[in-house]
Design a protein around this motif. Structure first.
Motif, PDB file in Angstrom:
ATOM      1  N   ARG A  32      -8.176   9.318  33.051  1.00 33.65           N
ATOM      2  CA  ARG A  32      -7.399  10.488  32.611  1.00 33.65           C
ATOM      3  C   ARG A  32      -8.196  11.338  31.633  1.00 33.65           C
ATOM      4  O   ARG A  32      -8.126  12.565  31.659  1.00 33.65           O
ATOM      5  CB  ARG A  32      -6.080  10.040  31.998  1.00 33.65           C
ATOM      6  CG  ARG A  32      -5.127   9.517  33.045  1.00 33.65           C
ATOM      7  CD  ARG A  32      -3.796   9.135  32.469  1.00 33.65           C
ATOM      8  NE  ARG A  32      -2.942   8.657  33.547  1.00 33.65           N
ATOM      9  CZ  ARG A  32      -2.029   7.735  33.393  1.00 33.65           C
ATOM     10  NH1 ARG A  32      -1.818   7.196  32.214  1.00 33.65           N
ATOM     11  NH2 ARG A  32      -1.304   7.353  34.429  1.00 33.65           N
ATOM     12  N   ASN A  33      -8.950  10.698  30.744  1.00 25.60           N
ATOM     13  CA  ASN A  33      -9.795  11.450  29.816  1.00 25.60           C
ATOM     14  C   ASN A  33     -10.878  12.219  30.571  1.00 25.60           C
ATOM     15  O   ASN A  33     -11.193  13.357  30.239  1.00 25.60           O
ATOM     16  CB  ASN A  33     -10.417  10.519  28.777  1.00 25.60           C
ATOM     17  CG  ASN A  33      -9.379  10.013  27.801  1.00 25.60           C
ATOM     18  OD1 ASN A  33      -8.497  10.738  27.367  1.00 25.60           O
ATOM     19  ND2 ASN A  33      -9.466   8.738  27.473  1.00 25.60           N
ATOM     20  N   PHE A  34     -11.445  11.593  31.595  1.00 27.42           N
ATOM     21  CA  PHE A  34     -12.452  12.258  32.426  1.00 27.42           C
ATOM     22  C   PHE A  34     -11.837  13.470  33.128  1.00 27.42           C
ATOM     23  O   PHE A  34     -12.420  14.557  33.145  1.00 27.42           O
ATOM     24  CB  PHE A  34     -13.006  11.273  33.462  1.00 27.42           C
ATOM     25  CG  PHE A  34     -14.024  11.871  34.383  1.00 27.42           C
ATOM     26  CD1 PHE A  34     -15.339  12.024  33.981  1.00 27.42           C
ATOM     27  CD2 PHE A  34     -13.667  12.285  35.660  1.00 27.42           C
ATOM     28  CE1 PHE A  34     -16.283  12.578  34.832  1.00 27.42           C
ATOM     29  CE2 PHE A  34     -14.607  12.836  36.519  1.00 27.42           C
ATOM     30  CZ  PHE A  34     -15.917  12.988  36.097  1.00 27.42           C
ATOM     31  N   THR A  35     -10.641  13.301  33.681  1.00 30.66           N
ATOM     32  CA  THR A  35      -9.962  14.397  34.363  1.00 30.66           C
ATOM     33  C   THR A  35      -9.685  15.540  33.396  1.00 30.66           C
ATOM     34  O   THR A  35      -9.904  16.714  33.712  1.00 30.66           O
ATOM     35  CB  THR A  35      -8.649  13.895  35.005  1.00 30.66           C
ATOM     36  OG1 THR A  35      -8.964  12.851  35.925  1.00 30.66           O
ATOM     37  CG2 THR A  35      -7.932  15.012  35.729  1.00 30.66           C
TER      38      THR A  35
ATOM     39  N   ASP B 162      -4.613   7.249  27.820  1.00 37.00           N
ATOM     40  CA  ASP B 162      -4.645   5.795  27.805  1.00 37.00           C
ATOM     41  C   ASP B 162      -5.667   5.189  28.759  1.00 37.00           C
ATOM     42  O   ASP B 162      -5.904   3.989  28.705  1.00 37.00           O
ATOM     43  CB  ASP B 162      -3.252   5.232  28.104  1.00 37.00           C
ATOM     44  CG  ASP B 162      -2.696   5.710  29.446  1.00 37.00           C
ATOM     45  OD1 ASP B 162      -3.247   6.671  30.022  1.00 37.00           O
ATOM     46  OD2 ASP B 162      -1.701   5.127  29.918  1.00 37.00           O
ATOM     47  N   THR B 163      -6.277   5.982  29.615  1.00 34.68           N
ATOM     48  CA  THR B 163      -7.298   5.441  30.513  1.00 34.68           C
ATOM     49  C   THR B 163      -8.508   6.364  30.549  1.00 34.68           C
ATOM     50  O   THR B 163      -8.371   7.584  30.389  1.00 34.68           O
ATOM     51  CB  THR B 163      -6.766   5.294  31.961  1.00 34.68           C
ATOM     52  OG1 THR B 163      -6.511   6.598  32.489  1.00 34.68           O
ATOM     53  CG2 THR B 163      -5.521   4.427  32.024  1.00 34.68           C
TER      54      THR B 163
ATOM     55  N   SER C  60     -19.760   4.830  35.817  1.00 37.67           N
ATOM     56  CA  SER C  60     -18.498   4.974  35.105  1.00 37.67           C
ATOM     57  C   SER C  60     -18.540   6.209  34.229  1.00 37.67           C
ATOM     58  O   SER C  60     -19.595   6.610  33.757  1.00 37.67           O
ATOM     59  CB  SER C  60     -18.268   3.737  34.238  1.00 37.67           C
ATOM     60  OG  SER C  60     -17.128   3.922  33.438  1.00 37.67           O
ATOM     61  N   CYS C  61     -17.384   6.787  33.986  1.00 35.59           N
ATOM     62  CA  CYS C  61     -17.313   7.975  33.131  1.00 35.59           C
ATOM     63  C   CYS C  61     -17.155   7.614  31.668  1.00 35.59           C
ATOM     64  O   CYS C  61     -17.122   8.483  30.831  1.00 35.59           O
ATOM     65  CB  CYS C  61     -16.172   8.880  33.576  1.00 35.59           C
ATOM     66  SG  CYS C  61     -14.553   8.184  33.265  1.00 35.59           S
ATOM     67  N   SER C  62     -17.049   6.358  31.336  1.00 34.66           N
ATOM     68  CA  SER C  62     -16.843   5.965  29.954  1.00 34.66           C
ATOM     69  C   SER C  62     -17.758   4.806  29.601  1.00 34.66           C
ATOM     70  O   SER C  62     -17.888   3.853  30.346  1.00 34.66           O
ATOM     71  CB  SER C  62     -15.393   5.539  29.744  1.00 34.66           C
ATOM     72  OG  SER C  62     -15.251   4.898  28.498  1.00 34.66           O
ATOM     73  N   HIS C  63     -18.372   4.892  28.449  1.00 34.22           N
ATOM     74  CA  HIS C  63     -19.232   3.796  28.013  1.00 34.22           C
ATOM     75  C   HIS C  63     -18.423   2.526  27.768  1.00 34.22           C
ATOM     76  O   HIS C  63     -18.924   1.425  27.900  1.00 34.22           O
ATOM     77  CB  HIS C  63     -19.990   4.196  26.750  1.00 34.22           C
ATOM     78  CG  HIS C  63     -20.900   5.350  26.971  1.00 34.22           C
ATOM     79  ND1 HIS C  63     -22.013   5.275  27.772  1.00 34.22           N
ATOM     80  CD2 HIS C  63     -20.840   6.635  26.547  1.00 34.22           C
ATOM     81  CE1 HIS C  63     -22.620   6.442  27.800  1.00 34.22           C
ATOM     82  NE2 HIS C  63     -21.927   7.284  27.078  1.00 34.22           N
ATOM     83  N   ALA C  64     -17.139   2.678  27.446  1.00 32.93           N
ATOM     84  CA  ALA C  64     -16.276   1.519  27.227  1.00 32.93           C
ATOM     85  C   ALA C  64     -15.785   0.924  28.532  1.00 32.93           C
ATOM     86  O   ALA C  64     -15.179  -0.123  28.553  1.00 32.93           O
ATOM     87  CB  ALA C  64     -15.076   1.926  26.371  1.00 32.93           C
ATOM     88  N   ASP C  65     -16.079   1.578  29.632  1.00 32.69           N
ATOM     89  CA  ASP C  65     -15.554   1.170  30.934  1.00 32.69           C
ATOM     90  C   ASP C  65     -16.700   0.842  31.895  1.00 32.69           C
ATOM     91  O   ASP C  65     -16.615   1.057  33.078  1.00 32.69           O
ATOM     92  CB  ASP C  65     -14.716   2.341  31.480  1.00 32.69           C
ATOM     93  CG  ASP C  65     -13.945   1.976  32.725  1.00 32.69           C
ATOM     94  OD1 ASP C  65     -13.432   0.855  32.784  1.00 32.69           O
ATOM     95  OD2 ASP C  65     -13.859   2.818  33.624  1.00 32.69           O
ATOM     96  N   LYS C  66     -17.796   0.312  31.388  1.00 30.28           N
ATOM     97  CA  LYS C  66     -19.002   0.138  32.192  1.00 30.28           C
ATOM     98  C   LYS C  66     -18.838  -0.764  33.402  1.00 30.28           C
ATOM     99  O   LYS C  66     -19.517  -0.600  34.378  1.00 30.28           O
ATOM    100  CB  LYS C  66     -20.139  -0.383  31.310  1.00 30.28           C
ATOM    101  CG  LYS C  66     -20.639   0.663  30.358  1.00 30.28           C
ATOM    102  CD  LYS C  66     -21.833   0.177  29.594  1.00 30.28           C
ATOM    103  CE  LYS C  66     -22.299   1.287  28.671  1.00 30.28           C
ATOM    104  NZ  LYS C  66     -23.458   0.970  27.931  1.00 30.28           N
TER     105      LYS C  66
END
Length: 135
Positions: free
Chosen positions: A39-42, A35-36, A111-117
């Motif tokens: 967590r996906n990065f981990t 969901d975050t 950021s580790c996510s393009h959606a979380d810039k």
């Protein structure tokens, strides 16, 4: 003492616990979206470690300079173990390469996510080319 009190004693050997993930468990983890982004990065860093054998403290020090291509076109990580200084050469499997591709460039946004810039949860080293992650 004329005899050993432990002469007829035989300790019970404890049942060995499973100390590894099964292929099915790894497949389930690889197919899970959390969901975050954190967590996906981990999850992805854990899987990178699983499929390379590189421990966390060495993984967080990796840069693009550590990735080399051999004469057959295979990608390798060439580094030294932080704890011992021992050379470590690991051929990259497709799964590890895909994880590296997924995060290539996240250092530019912080950021580790393009959606979380906009959140800057993950700060790279100054050289900007490391997989290092800080919370």
């Amino acid at each position: 003492m004329p005899f050993s009190p432990f002469k007829d004693f035989s300790p019970m050997k404890p049942k060995q616990k499973q100390r590894f993930l099964t292929r099915e468990e790894l497949d389930r983890l690889m197919g899970t979206t959390f969901d975050t982004p954190n967590r996906n990065f981990t999850r992805d860093m854990f899987l990178f470690s699983v499929f390379t054998g590189i421990c966390y403290c060495d993984m967080r020090n990796l840069t693009e300079k550590n990735v080399v291509r051999d004469h057959e076109g295979n990608l390798w990580i060439e580094t030294r173990r932080q704890k011992t200084g021992t050379p470590e050469n690991v051929r990259l499997l497709d799964i590890a390469i895909e994880i590296m591709k997924k995060y290539r460039g996240w250092h530019q946004t912080g950021s580790c996510s393009h959606a979380d810039k906009g959140k800057h949860e993950h700060s790279p080293k100054k050289d900007g080319r490391t997989m290092r992650h800080r919370s």
